[in-house]
Design an enzyme around this catalytic site. Structure first.
Site, PDB file in Angstrom:
ATOM      1  N   ASP A 253       0.821  -1.210   0.000  1.00 37.98           N
ATOM      2  CA  ASP A 253       0.000   0.000   0.000  1.00 37.98           C
ATOM      3  C   ASP A 253       0.857   1.264   0.000  1.00 37.98           C
ATOM      4  OD1 ASP A 253      -2.020   1.858   0.345  1.00 37.98           O
ATOM      5  OD2 ASP A 253      -3.045   0.712   1.892  1.00 37.98           O
ATOM      6  N   GLY A 295      -4.904   3.559  -8.280  1.00 35.56           N
ATOM      7  CA  GLY A 295      -5.035   3.901  -9.684  1.00 35.56           C
ATOM      8  C   GLY A 295      -4.147   5.027 -10.167  1.00 35.56           C
ATOM      9  N   ASP A 318     -10.273   3.624  -1.828  1.00 38.72           N
ATOM     10  CA  ASP A 318     -10.917   2.637  -0.968  1.00 38.72           C
ATOM     11  C   ASP A 318     -12.430   2.700  -1.142  1.00 38.72           C
ATOM     12  OD1 ASP A 318      -8.479   1.909   0.027  1.00 38.72           O
ATOM     13  OD2 ASP A 318      -8.692   3.002   1.913  1.00 38.72           O
TER      14      ASP A 318
END
Length: 519
Positions: A253, A295, A318
């Protein structure tokens, strides 16, 4: 749970236009939708054996391999496998394990039998470099269930519930920890679990004993999004630790990496994932690589290619458990991304918002999505060939949620070995039609009503499918065999459908004649 009917079949006849009434109660043309009504979903499995999950599995030669073959049937069921490659074996529970000795493609003939009948399936094992996730990964992620309060005890409880509720039998196999498990580093720099969390290595071993796979979460930055220890400057060391613990999946992440990122242009976004990929390639264990950076820099155009070789890449922010967010992450973002998904690399619109969880609220509560909205999300995720990761507390599943998550015919579309993401082939007002070709020569077709009111009399004709058929395929003309996947019922040989769809709901069909016989 009291369920009202979702679908009613009317006037189905060979060669005719059929009407599929999905109005309230299935008893009349739909004009309104009650948010508390439940769609009808087939929920029982036959007593005869059936195989489920992916028909193709990838692995790297010489690395540990574990697969619990998903199957159902009234026990006891005897399962066998013929044609396993050198280095693999299968136990009586249907767990294939070992290390594939050589690269290649191996067709394994699975057989299952009980007092009620027999089942066969060809499972293709593909051994080579960067051959993981040949179908979308399926499993559970801890974030929406427990957020930063997750523990090893809760996670092994989720794994046990996955088996208990029959989810593992339908192909769900990953138990993935999200943020909050990290607790700093030792003096030598090795990552440690937080004291409140428990022993990660023991947890991974427990997950593997259940025949499931284990996943972890980190960030290329100094800290994760939850302000726990990230991998920045320790990528190689962390990859070694993950492999030693028995990790099978890594969600990576972006989080705090933006504060330390160097370089310019596209390389600024590629670099942290390139660095971790190089580390993962050296550890001698297959670890599915999930890129989570929302993205940015059109990740779908480079995330699956060298030097990153990502298997899953988030295409949006999210998700939360609201209808507008589900629409944003799927209909709105994914419509033009179908060229960038396929075996080994998948667009990821985030997790499934069903059941009970924390859902950003700080307390355990049910999802705010209505039952019809949950059915729509699951339908669309399967049409999109998206990873199917449950974000709920698996120990609080009700009968509707279990039926939603375990419909084998719907899941089979998600796990189709062609791996072709659905495209939008028609739009009339609030109603959209999406379709994708399947490995057996048929097409999956889903009709969605995004509007606030029920949609009555939408006409679906099969010639709209011609644009998504593979080159050389015969056009869809005349009457076709049609099956309602959510109800697992054949509708007969028909030319098209007149469909009524409740607000925020969906109908999912299989259209055409299969040219392949399984097994």
């Amino acid at each position: 749970m009291n369920r009202r009917k979702f679908c009613k079949l009317a006037s189905v006849a060979a060669g005719s236009m059929a009407g599929l009434d999905v109005g309230v109660g299935g008893l009349r043309a739909a004009t309104t939708s009650n948010p508390q009504e439940y769609p009808e979903i087939a929920s029982s499995d036959p007593e005869t054996p059936e195989f489920h999950g992916p028909r193709v599995i990838g692995a790297t030669p010489g690395r540990p391999f574990l697969l619990q073959v998903p199957y159902t049937g009234h026990g006891p069921v005897t399962i066998t496998a013929a044609g396993l490659p050198d280095g693999l074996q299968m136990d009586q529970a249907g767990r294939i394990f070992g290390k594939i000795a050589k690269a290649g493609r191996y067709d394994v003939r699975l057989s299952a039998s009980n007092h009620y009948g027999h089942a066969h399936r060809i499972l293709r094992l593909v051994a080579g470099q960067h051959k993981l996730a040949l179908t979308p990964p399926m499993g559970w992620n801890s974030w929406y269930a427990f957020a930063l309060s997750n523990t090893a005890e809760r996670s092994i409880g989720a794994a046990e519930a996955m088996v208990k509720h029959g989810l593992a039998n339908k192909g769900y196999m990953y138990i993935n920890l999200d943020d909050g498990w990290q607790g700093g580093r030792t003096k030598s720099g090795e990552i440690m679990p937080a004291r409140h969390f428990g022993n990660v290595q023991s947890l991974a071993a427990g997950v593997h004993r259940l025949g499931l796979r284990f996943g972890l979460y980190s960030s290329p930055g100094p800290q994760t999004c939850g302000h726990h220890t990230g991998s920045y400057g320790h990528e190689w060391q962390d990859a070694q630790t993950y492999a030693r613990w028995g990790t099978d999946y890594l969600k990576y992440d972006w989080c705090s990496y933006g504060a330390v990122a160097t370089g310019s242009g596209l390389d600024r976004f590629v670099k942290p994932y390139r660095v971790m990929r190089q580390a993962l390639d050296r550890v001698g264990r297959d670890i599915v690589f999930g890129l989570c950076q929302y993205g940015m820099a059109h990740v779908w155009t480079w995330g699956s290619k060298a030097p990153v070789w990502g298997n899953v890449y988030r295409t949006s922010n999210d998700i939360i458990d609201t209808w507008p967010t589900v629409c944003r992450n799927s209909f709105d973002v994914e419509a033009d991304l179908y060229p960038f998904a396929g075996p080994g690399h998948w667009n990821d619109p985030c997790m499934l918002m069903c059941g009970w969880g924390y859902f950003w609220s700080g307390k355990l509560r049910p999802t705010r999505l209505t039952p019809h909205e949950q059915l729509t999300q699951f339908t669309l995720w399967c049409m999109l060939a998206a990873p199917l990761f449950m974000g709920c507390d698996l120990n609080r599943l009700d009968s509707f949620t279990i039926s939603l998550l375990t419909n084998t015919e719907v899941i089979s579309v998600n796990q189709d070995e062609l791996g072709i993401q659905a495209r939008r082939v028609d739009r009339q007002g609030a109603v959209e039609v999406w379709a994708r070709p399947l490995w057996d020569g048929t097409c999956a077709v889903a009709l969605f009503n995004r509007g606030p009111h029920a949609a009555a009399g939408h006409i679906a004709k099969w010639d709209m499918l011609d644009r998504i058929l593979p080159r050389g395929a015969a056009p869809m003309r005349g009457a076709q065999r049609v099956r309602d996947l959510w109800r697992r019922k054949s509708l007969g040989l028909i030319k098209g459908l007149s469909v009524n769809i409740p607000s925020h709901s969906a109908v999912m069909l299989k259209v055409g004649v299969s040219h392949i016989r399984d097994g």
